[in-house]
Design an enzyme around this catalytic site. Structure first.
Site, PDB file in Angstrom:
ATOM      1  N   TRP A 117      38.987 -23.372 -87.418  1.00 41.87           N
ATOM      2  CA  TRP A 117      38.984 -22.053 -86.778  1.00 41.87           C
ATOM      3  C   TRP A 117      37.812 -21.211 -87.282  1.00 41.87           C
ATOM      4  O   TRP A 117      37.209 -20.457 -86.523  1.00 41.87           O
ATOM      5  CB  TRP A 117      40.318 -21.333 -87.014  1.00 41.87           C
ATOM      6  CG  TRP A 117      41.484 -22.083 -86.454  1.00 41.87           C
ATOM      7  CD1 TRP A 117      42.530 -22.619 -87.146  1.00 41.87           C
ATOM      8  CD2 TRP A 117      41.735 -22.392 -85.067  1.00 41.87           C
ATOM      9  NE1 TRP A 117      43.403 -23.236 -86.288  1.00 41.87           N
ATOM     10  CE2 TRP A 117      42.942 -23.114 -85.017  1.00 41.87           C
ATOM     11  CE3 TRP A 117      41.050 -22.138 -83.882  1.00 41.87           C
ATOM     12  CZ2 TRP A 117      43.486 -23.580 -83.818  1.00 41.87           C
ATOM     13  CZ3 TRP A 117      41.588 -22.602 -82.687  1.00 41.87           C
ATOM     14  CH2 TRP A 117      42.793 -23.315 -82.671  1.00 41.87           C
ATOM     15  N   ASP A 186      40.037 -13.441 -90.281  1.00 44.26           N
ATOM     16  CA  ASP A 186      41.013 -14.085 -89.401  1.00 44.26           C
ATOM     17  C   ASP A 186      42.199 -14.437 -90.297  1.00 44.26           C
ATOM     18  O   ASP A 186      42.148 -15.388 -91.071  1.00 44.26           O
ATOM     19  CB  ASP A 186      40.413 -15.343 -88.766  1.00 44.26           C
ATOM     20  CG  ASP A 186      41.438 -16.113 -87.932  1.00 44.26           C
ATOM     21  OD1 ASP A 186      42.598 -15.682 -87.847  1.00 44.26           O
ATOM     22  OD2 ASP A 186      41.063 -17.161 -87.360  1.00 44.26           O
ATOM     23  N   LYS A 210      52.034 -17.172 -85.607  1.00 45.88           N
ATOM     24  CA  LYS A 210      52.238 -17.961 -86.818  1.00 45.88           C
ATOM     25  C   LYS A 210      53.245 -17.259 -87.734  1.00 45.88           C
ATOM     26  O   LYS A 210      54.263 -17.814 -88.081  1.00 45.88           O
ATOM     27  CB  LYS A 210      50.912 -18.158 -87.578  1.00 45.88           C
ATOM     28  CG  LYS A 210      49.742 -18.642 -86.727  1.00 45.88           C
ATOM     29  CD  LYS A 210      49.800 -20.125 -86.412  1.00 45.88           C
ATOM     30  CE  LYS A 210      48.849 -20.617 -85.333  1.00 45.88           C
ATOM     31  NZ  LYS A 210      47.441 -20.344 -85.494  1.00 45.88           N
TER      32      LYS A 210
HETATM   33  C1  LIG Z   1      46.173 -20.720 -84.666  1.00 44.96           C
HETATM   34  C2  LIG Z   1      44.943 -20.140 -85.207  1.00 44.96           C
HETATM   35  C3  LIG Z   1      43.927 -19.659 -84.376  1.00 44.96           C
HETATM   36  C4  LIG Z   1      43.980 -19.787 -82.873  1.00 44.96           C
HETATM   37  O1  LIG Z   1      44.821 -18.834 -82.361  1.00 44.96           O
HETATM   38  P1  LIG Z   1      45.019 -18.596 -80.794  1.00 44.96           P
HETATM   39  O2  LIG Z   1      46.027 -17.512 -80.773  1.00 44.96           O
HETATM   40  O3  LIG Z   1      45.523 -19.895 -80.225  1.00 44.96           O
HETATM   41  O4  LIG Z   1      43.719 -18.211 -80.209  1.00 44.96           O
HETATM   42  C5  LIG Z   1      42.832 -19.061 -84.965  1.00 44.96           C
HETATM   43  N1  LIG Z   1      42.727 -18.942 -86.303  1.00 44.96           N
HETATM   44  C6  LIG Z   1      43.685 -19.388 -87.136  1.00 44.96           C
HETATM   45  C7  LIG Z   1      43.517 -19.244 -88.605  1.00 44.96           C
HETATM   46  C8  LIG Z   1      44.813 -20.006 -86.609  1.00 44.96           C
HETATM   47  O5  LIG Z   1      45.766 -20.459 -87.444  1.00 44.96           O
END
Ligand SMILES: *Cc1c(COP(=O)(O)O)cnc(C)c1O
Length: 372
Positions: A117, A186, A210
């Protein structure tokens, strides 16, 4: 393989008969929240209809959104200089929206590439302007967070982007990067799992699915002074300033409504210090079991191990497949590793109770005894 007849596959269920869910996302939610939602459908309080069927500018929905914002502020210790936004497009849209707003013409930003990511965020930023790799662990299959002494930082960078928890590889920053520029994070897979120091950040984003709620809403926290540095003009939908100033368009009301309940649940537990202690305990128990024998092998370097996503391998892919299948029959679901890396992954987010980890450990004991 020899199979002693006495070894029965154990069966695990929660007190209400639900399975134990280790899914990486969308992931387990507090059961009390689900029951509250069930109770409030199809009629919310005195409304005579559900919250899903009324205006997003109604007093009822406004009260929910305001409550979610004030809970977030309280949990994270954010003062009034922070904006709380409920956006759509997932963390993935933030990969592009962040540089679009904050990568100044002629300037540059630094990225720490610690997983899939993080790399995607960097690649999207490359579409916008000049970005630098301050450090990467890709040459080590992202098994660790690079040592800060090795980072190549630009003191002029508009921001340093990092991914606090690497969901796929099972690594996590032990603490915030200590740099002189604002952090952009993020935090999708460890948001609200532990205390943070907000003063270091300009912007924090997290897909809710998550650790904070269902899919459909992305939580974005942005500090006013950082916000003022953004590029202009921008398409309004992608301009953080527009969303900070007003409710620009229809927000994902159902997702925000559930997030608000999850935040209340978290506050009721004792907030971030309490959940951090519980999360530390769960991770400690599980890693201790993994390290107990050679049968299970953790994939992340110990100093970089994630307290949210615990990744491990078995002696063969055949055994891994068998483990996942039998675990599912035993009532432990979502243990398959990400398709990019294989192996196993137990996601033990906030809403994953300690009993789930204990059940997984006893299944691991059983499985090693039977096949080890
Ligand atoms: C799951 C995840 C993403 C992607 O998220 P989306 O909502 O599917 O765009 C991005 N960064 C991290 C750290 C993730 O765990």
């Amino acid at each position: 393989m020899t199979q002693p007849a006495t070894l029965q596959t154990p069966v695990f269920r929660t007190a209400t008969g639900r399975v134990y869910n280790f899914s990486a996302g969308p992931a387990v939610l507090p059961e009390s929240v689900l029951l509250e939602v069930k109770e409030e459908l199809p009629m919310y309080r005195q409304l005579g209809t559900s919250i899903l069927e009324i205006s997003h500018r109604s007093p009822e929905y406004t009260a929910i959104a305001e409550s979610a914002k004030s809970l977030l502020r309280k949990l994270l210790g954010l003062d009034e200089t922070w904006h709380v936004l409920f956006l759509q497009g997932g963390a993935s849209l933030q990969f592009y929206q962040v540089p679009l707003n904050f990568l100044p013409p002629g300037g540059s930003a630094d990225y720490l590439i610690t997983g899939h990511w993080a790399k995607r965020a960097f690649q999207d930023a490359q579409l916008v302007g000049r970005v630098r790799v301050a450090a990467s662990s890709e040459d080590r299959q992202f098994c660790a967070i690079p040592d800060p002494s090795s980072w190549d930082l630009d003191p002029q960078a508009a921001y340093l982007h990092f991914t606090s928890n690497n969901t796929i590889y099972g690594t996590q920053f032990p603490s915030e990067p200590e740099v002189s520029v604002p952090l952009v994070c993020d935090a999708s897979s460890d948001f609200l799992s532990r205390r943070i120091d907000p003063r270091r950040y300009g912007l924090i984003y997290a897909g809710a699915q998550k650790n904070v709620g269902p899919a459909g809403v992305t939580l974005v926290l942005v500090r006013e002074d950082f916000l003022q540095r953004r590029n202009q003009p921008l398409p309004p939908m992608l301009d953080y300033g527009v969303h900070a100033a007003k409710l620009f368009n229809t927000p994902p009301v159902f997702a925000v409504y559930i997030v608000e309940k999850v935040l209340r649940w978290l506050e009721g537990l004792g907030g971030l210090p309490a959940i951090e202690a519980i999360n530390n305990r769960k991770a400690e128990l599980l890693y201790r079991r993994i390290d107990q024998s050679d049968f299970y092998r953790g994939t992340a370097e110990p100093a970089s191990r994630s307290k949210m996503n615990v990744t491990f391998r078995l002696p063969s892919e055949t055994l891994e497949k068998q483990f996942i299948e039998e675990a599912q029959q035993a009532g432990l679901i979502g243990l398959k590793g990400h398709r990019l890396v294989g192996g196993l992954r137990a996601s033990i987010y906030n809403a994953c109770p300690i009993e789930a980890v204990e059940a997984l450990i006893s299944f691991m004991d059983y499985f090693e005894q039977r096949y080890g």
